[in-house]
Design a protein around this motif. Structure first.
Motif, mmCIF file in Angstrom:
data_model
loop_
_atom_site.group_PDB
_atom_site.id
_atom_site.type_symbol
_atom_site.label_atom_id
_atom_site.label_comp_id
_atom_site.label_asym_id
_atom_site.label_seq_id
_atom_site.Cartn_x
_atom_site.Cartn_y
_atom_site.Cartn_z
ATOM 1 N N PHE A 102 0.834 -1.210 0.000
ATOM 2 C CA PHE A 102 0.000 0.000 0.000
ATOM 3 C C PHE A 102 0.868 1.259 0.000
ATOM 4 C CE2 PHE A 102 -2.330 3.368 2.234
ATOM 5 C CZ PHE A 102 -3.485 3.431 1.471
ATOM 6 N N LEU A 103 1.914 1.261 0.835
ATOM 7 C CA LEU A 103 2.805 2.411 0.912
ATOM 8 C C LEU A 103 3.546 2.620 -0.409
ATOM 9 C CD1 LEU A 103 4.065 4.613 2.725
ATOM 10 C CD2 LEU A 103 5.810 2.950 3.391
ATOM 11 N N THR A 104 4.044 1.525 -0.989
ATOM 12 C CA THR A 104 4.779 1.609 -2.260
ATOM 13 C C THR A 104 3.900 2.168 -3.368
ATOM 14 O OG1 THR A 104 6.147 -0.301 -1.651
ATOM 15 C CG2 THR A 104 6.045 0.273 -3.975
ATOM 16 N N ASN A 105 2.695 1.652 -3.492
ATOM 17 C CA ASN A 105 1.800 2.116 -4.558
ATOM 18 C C ASN A 105 1.323 3.541 -4.321
ATOM 19 O OD1 ASN A 105 1.077 -0.181 -6.599
ATOM 20 N ND2 ASN A 105 1.151 -1.181 -4.612
ATOM 21 N N SER A 106 1.177 3.928 -3.057
ATOM 22 C CA SER A 106 0.778 5.307 -2.747
ATOM 23 C C SER A 106 1.872 6.288 -3.159
ATOM 24 C CB SER A 106 0.489 5.451 -1.244
ATOM 25 O OG SER A 106 -0.594 4.644 -0.866
ATOM 26 N N ILE A 107 3.125 5.939 -2.858
ATOM 27 C CA ILE A 107 4.249 6.797 -3.251
ATOM 28 C C ILE A 107 4.351 6.872 -4.770
ATOM 29 C CG2 ILE A 107 6.774 7.043 -3.195
ATOM 30 C CD1 ILE A 107 6.705 5.726 -0.419
ATOM 31 N N ARG A 127 1.240 11.320 -10.428
ATOM 32 C CA ARG A 127 0.403 12.521 -10.485
ATOM 33 C C ARG A 127 1.268 13.779 -10.649
ATOM 34 N NH1 ARG A 127 -4.951 11.910 -8.648
ATOM 35 N NH2 ARG A 127 -5.408 9.809 -7.871
ATOM 36 N N ASP A 135 1.968 6.419 -6.962
ATOM 37 C CA ASP A 135 0.835 7.186 -7.476
ATOM 38 C C ASP A 135 1.059 8.688 -7.290
ATOM 39 O OD1 ASP A 135 -2.042 7.257 -8.424
ATOM 40 O OD2 ASP A 135 -2.236 8.299 -6.511
ATOM 41 N N LYS A 136 1.642 9.057 -6.153
ATOM 42 C CA LYS A 136 1.935 10.472 -5.883
ATOM 43 C C LYS A 136 2.886 11.037 -6.940
ATOM 44 C CE LYS A 136 4.180 13.499 -2.518
ATOM 45 N NZ LYS A 136 4.892 13.570 -1.204
#
Length: 293
Positions: free
Chosen positions: A274-279, A285, A281-282
């Motif tokens: 979750f943390l890896t994909n959130s970073i 963007r 995705d950030k």
């Protein structure tokens, strides 16, 4: 005609929304399922012993996470040290130097690499690379973190190349033209202008490559030695988080402490993913924002 098109657009928007909500619900349900089983483990086993324990011996009721984290660390470090430079250099060549025919050939090779089943890479590591590593470093066994990391780098390279290439190609032509007009040569333009400008997209590719590595199961199960020890170098046999779940879940007694301990590992992996994909995705963007998209 206009009304029919409007109805179709509304219908497809509704379908997309339903599919999106359905996917979110599936992820939430998976998280709840893992969390509930993990909490059952932590009721009887202290958090400190789990996260800071240095032994994973299921038969003795010792469930220390550190040996598995260390194993995952060494494999991931080796894979990233190989895949990042190769991926970025390949991207630069494809984007800035290769002709159309060469670019097409390289992209076909990259796509083929991404389609290779992990078990095939596991076999190559087991029967080809492990012997070479064993002889080269005079080791008792070639099944270690180095072998695993080298094979896993082949899984990360396509992801890094694909997103990095998109990031470079998305840059406006003015970046290149302005740099060359000011007297910079091709290499100076690439390394001092294009790569810094495309960094968010490149970093996103690296993070998704990292996610591919940390989540791999079959290859590391076959070629890393499966030794849950506190490895001090990549030449030691190791066991990763994913390999532990794969190796032990099939034989564990359902509802036992050992069973719930494996779900606790799954919770850790879920958090890392979750943390890896959130970073990632950030930064994706951010890259789109810089490109005006």
């Amino acid at each position: 005609m206009h009304n029919i098109r409007k109805v179709k657009d509304s219908f497809m928007n509704g379908v997309h929304s339903i599919v999106g909500i359905f996917n979110i619900l599936i992820v939430i349900l998976i998280f709840i399922f893992i969390l509930v089983n993990s909490l059952s483990f932590f009721k009887d086993y202290p958090l400190s012993k789990f996260f800071f324990g240095t032994e994973w011996i299921s038969l003795s009721g010792k469930y220390g996470l550190l040996p598995l984290l260390v194993g995952s660390f060494w494999v991931t470090l080796v894979a990233l040290c190989i895949s990042i430079p190769i991926g970025i250099i390949t991207t630069i060549y494809i984007s800035e130097f290769a002709n159309k025919k060469t670019k097409k050939i390289i992209k076909i090779i990259i796509e083929t690499m991404s389609a290779l089943p992990s078990v095939v890479l596991g076999y190559l590591g087991l029967y080809v690379l492990s012997g070479f590593i064993k002889d080269s470093f005079n080791l008792p066994s070639g099944l270690n973190a180095l072998t695993g990391g080298i094979m896993l780098s082949f899984m990360a390279i396509p992801t890094i190349v694909s997103l990095s290439d998109d990031a470079l190609n998305a840059l406006d032509k003015s970046y290149r033209e302005a740099s060359l007009a000011l007297g910079a040569n091709k290499l100076e333009t690439v390394f001092k202008v294009l790569l810094p400008a495309a960094f968010p997209g490149i970093f996103a590719g690296i993070m998704l490559g990292f996610g591919r590595i940390i989540g791999e199961t079959m290859a590391v199960l076959m070629i890393t030695g499966n030794a849950p020890i506190m490895a001090t170098s990549p030449l030691s046999p190791v066991r990763t988080l994913t390999a532990t779940i794969a190796a032990e879940m099939g034989e564990v007694v359902q509802g036992s402490q050992h069973y719930h301990a494996l779900f606790a590992i799954g919770l850790v992996l879920f958090a890392i993913s979750f943390l890896t994909n959130s970073i990632a995705d950030k930064y994706i963007r951010k890259s789109r924002k810089l490109m005006g998209k």
